[in-house]
Design a protein around this motif. Structure first.
Motif, PDB file in Angstrom:
ATOM      1  N   ALA A 289       0.835  -1.204   0.000  1.00 59.83           N
ATOM      2  CA  ALA A 289       0.000   0.000   0.000  1.00 59.83           C
ATOM      3  C   ALA A 289       0.871   1.255   0.000  1.00 59.83           C
ATOM      4  N   ILE A 290       1.963   1.222   0.747  1.00 64.10           N
ATOM      5  CA  ILE A 290       2.894   2.348   0.774  1.00 64.10           C
ATOM      6  C   ILE A 290       3.569   2.506  -0.586  1.00 64.10           C
ATOM      7  N   ARG A 291       3.930   1.392  -1.167  1.00 59.26           N
ATOM      8  CA  ARG A 291       4.555   1.390  -2.502  1.00 59.26           C
ATOM      9  C   ARG A 291       3.592   1.925  -3.552  1.00 59.26           C
ATOM     10  N   GLU A 292       2.331   1.520  -3.487  1.00 63.24           N
ATOM     11  CA  GLU A 292       1.333   1.921  -4.472  1.00 63.24           C
ATOM     12  C   GLU A 292       1.124   3.432  -4.489  1.00 63.24           C
ATOM     13  N   GLU A 293       1.300   4.060  -3.340  1.00 65.35           N
ATOM     14  CA  GLU A 293       1.111   5.506  -3.256  1.00 65.35           C
ATOM     15  C   GLU A 293       2.398   6.284  -3.519  1.00 65.35           C
ATOM     16  N   GLY A 294       3.447   5.571  -3.914  1.00 60.45           N
ATOM     17  CA  GLY A 294       4.685   6.235  -4.315  1.00 60.45           C
ATOM     18  C   GLY A 294       5.455   6.887  -3.181  1.00 60.45           C
ATOM     19  N   ARG A 295       5.287   6.336  -1.973  1.00 63.86           N
ATOM     20  CA  ARG A 295       6.032   6.884  -0.841  1.00 63.86           C
ATOM     21  C   ARG A 295       7.495   6.437  -0.932  1.00 63.86           C
ATOM     22  N   PRO A 296       8.402   7.046  -0.173  1.00 68.20           N
ATOM     23  CA  PRO A 296       9.839   6.739  -0.288  1.00 68.20           C
ATOM     24  C   PRO A 296      10.157   5.260  -0.040  1.00 68.20           C
ATOM     25  N   ASP A 297      11.256   4.808  -0.660  1.00 70.45           N
ATOM     26  CA  ASP A 297      11.600   3.389  -0.542  1.00 70.45           C
ATOM     27  C   ASP A 297      11.852   2.964   0.901  1.00 70.45           C
ATOM     28  N   TRP A 298      12.432   3.857   1.730  1.00 72.14           N
ATOM     29  CA  TRP A 298      12.688   3.502   3.126  1.00 72.14           C
ATOM     30  C   TRP A 298      11.378   3.269   3.879  1.00 72.14           C
ATOM     31  N   MET A 299      10.326   3.999   3.507  1.00 72.82           N
ATOM     32  CA  MET A 299       9.030   3.825   4.166  1.00 72.82           C
ATOM     33  C   MET A 299       8.368   2.523   3.704  1.00 72.82           C
ATOM     34  N   GLN A 300       8.573   2.162   2.446  1.00 74.06           N
ATOM     35  CA  GLN A 300       8.071   0.874   1.956  1.00 74.06           C
ATOM     36  C   GLN A 300       8.706  -0.263   2.757  1.00 74.06           C
ATOM     37  N   LEU A 301      10.027  -0.175   2.952  1.00 74.09           N
ATOM     38  CA  LEU A 301      10.725  -1.197   3.723  1.00 74.09           C
ATOM     39  C   LEU A 301      10.241  -1.217   5.171  1.00 74.09           C
TER      40      LEU A 301
END
Length: 270
Positions: free
Chosen positions: A82-94
């Protein structure tokens, strides 16, 4: 899904196990217990690859969660995607992918201290400050009176053993997967996650503060910044829960380079 459909602990379909979990947690999580758990678990002497740890969460269902009964690894992937889908920073995806990884303490935990698959009250669930009065914003506040510390004059005031305005970085929270993973990563030499990620990991289960509005007497200016960070992360932690199933191997190709960027290639010491 509407937000009101989540975290309804009074809903008819909430299991007896959820309520019993919180009863045990409130009864057993004292200041002495928390300090004992820090000494017991923060030895950082168990090397394990990140992805091996992720796979172990295929074996754990969080008994405190009224919204999801899938293995915990599914929740982690749902949050990250969900974080990735919204284009948030890679560190937040991790961060979304790993934020509950501290639950792997069940691998070396015990029923006695609430860190096993059968007894999870020392591992999962909303956390609270120990060493001061328990607020009414805790889940099932009727259980607060079961905590022995609430009958100790040194611990049952709004500030308890702490100084007013000390900040939440300087209090002891109930022991659980948040603090465990935070301390593990803080000790990890290869950790390059930004401060925001560490805040998300450490405080995402601290609902009486970030959602209930309690502990105002302990907060400082830094905590206002923390609150914005946590509320931003919380929508991905809470409102992405669904019955959709992912295969870890199918998303690893994407997340592995990000993990290596921020955590390195070697093992993490748990």
């Amino acid at each position: 899904m509407e937000e009101k459909t989540f975290r309804n602990y009074e809903a008819p379909d909430v299991s007896v196990a959820v309520k019993e979990h919180y009863r045990k947690m409130r009864k057993n999580q004292t200041l002495d217990y928390v300090r004992h758990m820090h000494k017991k678990y923060l030895k950082f002497d168990k090397p394990m690859d990140l992805w091996e740890a992720m796979r172990h969460l295929n074996s754990l269902v969080d008994v405190s969660d009224p919204d999801l009964d899938l293995p915990n690894v599914q929740h982690l992937i749902q949050s990250a995607e969900a974080i990735r889908e919204e284009g948030r920073p890679d560190w937040m995806q991790l961060t979304g992918l790993i934020h509950d990884l501290g639950k792997i303490m069940f691998l070396w935990g015990s029923d006695e201290d609430g860190t096993s698959q059968a007894e999870q009250w020392g591992m999962v669930g909303d956390v609270f400050v120990v060493g001061c009065k328990l607020p009414e914003t805790c889940v099932y506040p009727e259980f607060n009176k079961l905590n022995p510390d609430m009958h100790n004059e040194a611990y049952n005031t709004p500030t308890g053993i702490y100084e007013e305005g000390c900040g939440i970085d300087n209090v002891d929270l109930a022991w659980g997967h948040d603090e465990y993973l935070y301390q593990v990563l803080k000790n990890h030499e290869g950790n390059k996650l930004p401060e925001e990620a560490m805040v998300m990991i450490r405080y995402h289960s601290f609902y009486p503060w970030h959602t209930g509005g309690s502990y105002k007497q302990l907060l400082n200016d830094k905590d206002a910044e923390y609150l914005e960070i946590i509320r931003d992360f919380n929508k991905y932690d809470l409102y992405t829960k669904s019955q959709k199933i992912y295969e870890l191997d199918e998303v690893m190709d994407y997340y592995k380079p990000i993990a290596e960027k921020y955590l390195g290639k070697g093992p993490i010491y748990w």
